[in-house]
Motif scaffolding. Sequence first.
Motif, PDB file in Angstrom:
ATOM      1  N   LEU A  85       0.718  -1.198   0.124  1.00 45.14           N
ATOM      2  CA  LEU A  85      -0.055  -0.063   0.191  1.00 45.14           C
ATOM      3  C   LEU A  85       0.748   1.311  -0.198  1.00 45.14           C
ATOM      4  N   ARG A  86       2.096   1.120   0.635  1.00 43.34           N
ATOM      5  CA  ARG A  86       2.940   2.568   0.870  1.00 43.34           C
ATOM      6  C   ARG A  86       3.412   2.816  -0.566  1.00 43.34           C
ATOM      7  N   LEU A  88       2.194   2.260  -3.504  1.00 42.40           N
ATOM      8  CA  LEU A  88       1.022   2.643  -4.551  1.00 42.40           C
ATOM      9  C   LEU A  88       1.476   4.112  -5.076  1.00 42.40           C
ATOM     10  N   SER A  89       1.290   4.573  -6.288  1.00 44.44           N
ATOM     11  CA  SER A  89       1.232   5.833  -6.732  1.00 44.44           C
ATOM     12  C   SER A  89       0.079   6.722  -6.550  1.00 44.44           C
ATOM     13  N   VAL A  90       0.100   8.101  -6.925  1.00 42.12           N
ATOM     14  CA  VAL A  90      -1.097   8.644  -6.524  1.00 42.12           C
ATOM     15  C   VAL A  90      -2.032   8.355  -7.615  1.00 42.12           C
ATOM     16  N   ASP A  92      -2.807   5.252  -8.573  1.00 42.24           N
ATOM     17  CA  ASP A  92      -3.217   4.054  -8.040  1.00 42.24           C
ATOM     18  C   ASP A  92      -4.463   4.580  -6.847  1.00 42.24           C
ATOM     19  N   TRP A  93      -3.874   5.261  -5.763  1.00 45.23           N
ATOM     20  CA  TRP A  93      -4.907   5.809  -4.771  1.00 45.23           C
ATOM     21  C   TRP A  93      -6.021   6.314  -5.231  1.00 45.23           C
ATOM     22  N   GLN A  94      -6.095   6.999  -6.424  1.00 53.33           N
ATOM     23  CA  GLN A  94      -7.057   7.712  -6.880  1.00 53.33           C
ATOM     24  C   GLN A  94      -8.054   6.687  -7.493  1.00 53.33           C
ATOM     25  N   ALA A 136      -9.417   7.307  -2.958  1.00 57.56           N
ATOM     26  CA  ALA A 136      -8.587   7.875  -1.944  1.00 57.56           C
ATOM     27  C   ALA A 136      -9.275   9.445  -1.932  1.00 57.56           C
ATOM     28  N   GLN A 137      -9.638  10.178  -2.667  1.00 63.58           N
ATOM     29  CA  GLN A 137     -10.180  11.535  -2.735  1.00 63.58           C
ATOM     30  C   GLN A 137     -11.765  11.331  -1.935  1.00 63.58           C
ATOM     31  N   ASP A 166      -4.386   9.058   1.236  1.00 59.36           N
ATOM     32  CA  ASP A 166      -3.096   9.035   0.687  1.00 59.36           C
ATOM     33  C   ASP A 166      -2.153   9.520   1.643  1.00 59.36           C
ATOM     34  N   THR A 219      -2.424  12.762   2.915  1.00 62.49           N
ATOM     35  CA  THR A 219      -2.174  14.145   2.642  1.00 62.49           C
ATOM     36  C   THR A 219      -3.006  14.843   3.808  1.00 62.49           C
TER      37      THR A 219
END
Length: 84
Positions: free
Chosen positions: A20-21, A23-25, A27-29, A33-34, A56, A58
Amino acid sequence: MKSSNQNNGPVEASNAALSLRQLSVADWQSFGAQEIAYIRPVLVNGVHAMAIHAADGTPIGAAPNAEMAIAAILQHEMAPALVH
């Protein structure tokens, strides 16, 4: 009946956390993630508060207590997630 999603202990959990750490931005989207936020305790100018973070990691805000942090997350049409 056996579940196909069995946890094989700490090693598997550690590998999952590492994955999980990494994962790219993007991937999170794709995981929404938003739409998910979590809270964690922090000190702000020497005062206990709850930091609000997007899935993510932030930082997106703070509140004086957990109840207000969760209310802020819900008000912004996000889903609060519990993390330990």
